[in-house]
Every structure is written in structure tokens, then in C-alpha cells.
Design a protein around this motif. Structure first.
Motif, PDB file in Angstrom:
ATOM      1  N   VAL A 346       0.848  -1.204   0.000  1.00 20.08           N
ATOM      2  CA  VAL A 346       0.000   0.000   0.000  1.00 20.08           C
ATOM      3  C   VAL A 346       0.884   1.255   0.000  1.00 20.08           C
ATOM      4  O   VAL A 346       0.578   2.234  -0.685  1.00 20.08           O
ATOM      5  CB  VAL A 346      -0.958   0.012   1.215  1.00 20.08           C
ATOM      6  N   LEU A 347       1.992   1.214   0.738  1.00 18.36           N
ATOM      7  CA  LEU A 347       2.879   2.387   0.773  1.00 18.36           C
ATOM      8  C   LEU A 347       3.461   2.678  -0.612  1.00 18.36           C
ATOM      9  O   LEU A 347       3.565   3.849  -1.016  1.00 18.36           O
ATOM     10  CB  LEU A 347       4.006   2.182   1.786  1.00 18.36           C
ATOM     11  N   GLU A 348       3.801   1.618  -1.350  1.00 19.15           N
ATOM     12  CA  GLU A 348       4.308   1.819  -2.722  1.00 19.15           C
ATOM     13  C   GLU A 348       3.225   2.435  -3.603  1.00 19.15           C
ATOM     14  O   GLU A 348       3.490   3.366  -4.366  1.00 19.15           O
ATOM     15  CB  GLU A 348       4.729   0.475  -3.347  1.00 19.15           C
ATOM     16  N   ILE A 349       2.004   1.885  -3.471  1.00 17.63           N
ATOM     17  CA  ILE A 349       0.881   2.401  -4.267  1.00 17.63           C
ATOM     18  C   ILE A 349       0.642   3.872  -3.919  1.00 17.63           C
ATOM     19  O   ILE A 349       0.444   4.720  -4.796  1.00 17.63           O
ATOM     20  CB  ILE A 349      -0.398   1.573  -3.997  1.00 17.63           C
ATOM     21  N   ALA A 350       0.685   4.165  -2.604  1.00 20.51           N
ATOM     22  CA  ALA A 350       0.400   5.532  -2.143  1.00 20.51           C
ATOM     23  C   ALA A 350       1.451   6.512  -2.670  1.00 20.51           C
ATOM     24  O   ALA A 350       1.118   7.639  -3.063  1.00 20.51           O
ATOM     25  CB  ALA A 350       0.350   5.568  -0.619  1.00 20.51           C
ATOM     26  N   ALA A 351       2.716   6.078  -2.704  1.00 19.07           N
ATOM     27  CA  ALA A 351       3.782   6.953  -3.199  1.00 19.07           C
ATOM     28  C   ALA A 351       3.581   7.223  -4.694  1.00 19.07           C
ATOM     29  O   ALA A 351       3.654   8.377  -5.147  1.00 19.07           O
ATOM     30  CB  ALA A 351       5.150   6.309  -2.945  1.00 19.07           C
TER      31      ALA A 351
END
Ligand SMILES: *Cc1c(COP(=O)(O)O)cnc(C)c1O
Length: 359
Positions: A346-351
């Protein structure tokens, strides 16, 4: 054919929508972080107790749940006569709404808050009065006080609030209760209390001891990780409890659920240790999102709220593409604290999402 008779006042009620499941894509592991479920499997002792109880499922459950009630009363420091169980605390909340509110009555709660409130209030034929959250997505307790009328039959405070994760502190709750008319029941829905690490965290049971109009709803679905077994309860004054008992759906809490809940209470330290791990992962996750530039409100549940507004659908789509199911509520997206691998994704997607939409 003439119209079948179904209550016309329910025509515009939207039914409850369950958090979606992710579809497998590009061979990646699928993660469901859309329903605030506990990512840990049941404790081995719970599995054992439920397995043993299976042998008795030809019998109706014991409605009084006497062993569980006795254990819980001792754990909470209340009397058994202050407790009623339900098939999940959603049923306890429904019992309370049915016991207090009908046509012409107003049930007051913050919005946005738990999706089930409007559904249950409308189901009882009562009128929902939704008081918008204040700055920081927190309860606006002054506005809620101002909205109380002669018709107010119940006030609900969701603490920590689902889906925003924000809290009402102990001082704020007590100052609110000091000013709510003593005849108006106040439900404190503490589904996520075990994850609250805030300074001056409120405690509904302590408040109940000081304010007889307080009713507390707790669940075994979240910190105890027993969502699939459906067991929760309400704690209140015996007069309220008498009302809840008239609104109970008979035999809603099975012997399997009772055995699981009782065993989980006996392993309280392990349950709390797991909740502490989840809270720690949540704090790291919220911090990581904030350092990407996201405006994440206080997060004291087992989830984090991203107030995405009109970009909610696009964010959800980006997650689904990467085999992650999140909860899109239209004006924001809620992400449950699942396994670290899910949150890292999710953090990768959010970035990437920030780079694409906010340059
Ligand atoms: C999950 C939840 C509950 C309880 O759910 P049950 O599974 O029915 O016990 C109650 N209130 C809120 C705000 C919740 O998010």
C-alpha cells in the motif's frame, strides 16, 4: 400483480456493504485490508475450545451465556446483570436502538462514523441525526450537545471512530456526559478500544460507573480476532439491560461463540500482546504515509483513514490492480492493519499515487 407490502420508508435505505475482497492479479499474493479484521489466526486454545463445542451443535445454545457472563463481569468489574450478549456488537447496538428508539425519535451520532448506524436507526423507524465531524475528523461534541432535542432517544459516540481513527479523550467524554440530559442514553461504541494508545484515553466502563445513562458496546471481532464467530455485548444500567433483553434475537450467540470468547478472555495477555503489535504497526504505517505527504488524521484503531475526497475511487482502483482490497467510503479510503507485506505494498501504491496526482 399489486405491490408486495414492504415498509416504504425503507425504500431509500442503502443496505450494508461489506468490505470487498481483492481479485488475484499478476500472480501476486492477494490481501484484504478492507474490513478491519485481525490478521492473526485464532489462538490455538480458542480453536481447541470451539472444536470441542462443535460436538454439541445439535442443541440450542445456552442463552444466558452464564460462564462467559461471569468471567466477563469479573474482568470488567461490573455485575452480570449489567451485561447482554449479541451476535457481534452490531447486534448489541441494534438491540439498544430498538429498545430506545422508534418512529418520531432521533438518534444522534457523528458523521462520518460507522456505516451500520444509519441502517440500524432507519430499520427501527427512528430518525438519524448526523452531526458532521470537526477539524481533524474528530467528534464535534459541542455541536452534538447543541443538536440534542426533546426527541433525542439515543446518542452514539464511536471511540475510536470508525473509519477516521480519531478519539474522544477521557476529559472530553466526561465533560460531554456532564452536559447530556441524564435521561438520554449515551452509547459509547468501543469496538477498537484495545488499539487506543492515546494519552488520556477514555474508558467507557469507567464512565458507565459514574454516569448511569452510559451504555458501552464491546466486541470480540477486532482485538480478540473472532469476527467470524459473531459475539459482542452491551454493558449498561439494569433498566437499559431489561430493554436490550426484550430486543434480543433469541439464540444469536452460539455455544461455539461463547466457548471462543470465554477462552479468549482466559488468554487476555496474549490478546493484548497481539493488539499492541497491531497498534505499533499502525503507528509506523501512519507515520510512513505522513512522511509521503499524506494528511492522515489521528489513528487509534486497527486501521488508517486517508481522506481522499474525489480521488477515493482512483485510489481504490490502484489498490485493486495490485491485488489489495481497501474500504472505499466515497470520501476517503480506510486501510486495515493487515500483514506488513500488505501495508508495504500500500505504501508503494500511495507513493506512486501521490506522484501521479499531486506531482
Ligand atoms: C466492527 C465494529 C463493531 C462490531 O462489529 P461486530 O463484528 O458486530 O462485533 C461495532 N462498532 C464499530 C464501530 C465497528 O467498526
Amino acid at each position: 400483480m399489486s405491490e408486495l407490502r414492504v415498509r416504504a420508508d425503507l425504500d431509500d435505505v442503502a443496505g450494508y456493504r461489506q468490505g470487498r475482497s481483492a481479485e488475484p492479479s499478476t500472480g501476486r499474493t492477494v490481501y484484504k485490508v478492507s474490513s478491519n479484521e485481525n490478521p492473526h489466526p485464532p489462538l490455538p486454545a480458542v480453536v481447541e475450545a470451539v472444536t470441542a463445542a462443535l460436538l454439541g451443535v445439535n442443541r440450542y445454545p445456552e442463552s444466558a451465556a452464564s460462564a462467559l457472563t461471569a468471567r466477563l463481569a469479573a474482568t470488567l468489574g461490573v455485575a452480570g446483570e449489567n451485561i447482554v450478549f449479541g451476535a457481534g456488537s452490531v447486534e448489541s447496538i441494534a438491540q439498544l436502538i430498538r429498545a430506545t428508539s422508534g418512529p418520531g425519535d432521533e438518534v444522534l451520532y457523528a458523521w462520518r462514523s460507522f456505516e451500520a448506524y444509519p441502517l440500524l436507526v432507519r430499520g427501527a423507524g427512528a430518525t438519524p441525526v448526523q452531526v458532521p465531524l470537526a477539524a481533524g475528523d474528530r467528534h464535534d461534541l459541542d455541536a452534538m450537545l447543541a443538536a440534542i432535542t426533546d426527541r433525542t432517544s439515543l446518542v452514539i459516540v464511536c471511540n475510536p471512530n470508525n473509519p477516521t481513527g480519531t478519539t474522544v479523550t477521557d476529559a472530553e467524554l466526561r465533560s460531554f456526559l456532564d452536559r447530556v440530559p441524564a435521561h438520554v442514553p449515551v452509547l459509547v461504541d468501543e469496538a477498537y478500544m484495545h488499539f487506543d494508545r492515546g494519552a488520556d484515553a477514555a474508558n467507557g466502563i469507567a464512565a458507565f460507573h459514574d454516569y448511569p445513562n452510559v451504555v458501552v458496546a464491546h466486541t470480540f471481532s477486532k482485538a480478540h480476532g473472532l469476527a467470524g464467530l459473531r459475539v459482542g455485548y452491551g454493558v449498561g444500567h439494569p433498566r437499559v439491560i431489561a430493554g436490550l433483553l426484550k430486543a434480543v434475537i433469541p439464540f444469536g450467540v452460539t455455544d461455539l461463540s461463547q466457548a471462543a470468547a470465554l477462552t479468549s478472555l482466559r488468554h487476555w495477555d496474549e490478546v493484548m500482546a497481539r493488539a499492541t503489535v497491531i497498534s505499533g504497526v499502525r503507528d509506523d504505517f501512519a507515520q510512513a504515509l505522513r512522511s509521503q505527504g499524506w494528511d492522515v488524521p489521528e489513528a487509534q484503531g486497527n486501521f488508517v483513514w486517508l481522506p481522499l475526497g474525489e480521488l477515493s475511487d482512483a485510489f481504490e482502483d490502484a489498490c485493486v490492480e495490485q491485488a489489495i482490497a481497501v474500504r472505499n467510503l466515497g470520501d476517503g479510503v480506510r486501510i486495515s492493519i493487515g500483514p506488513r507485506a500488505a501495508l508495504d505494498r500500500v505504501l508503494e501504491i500511495a507513493a506512486d499515487f501521490r506522484a501521479a496526482h499531486f506531482g
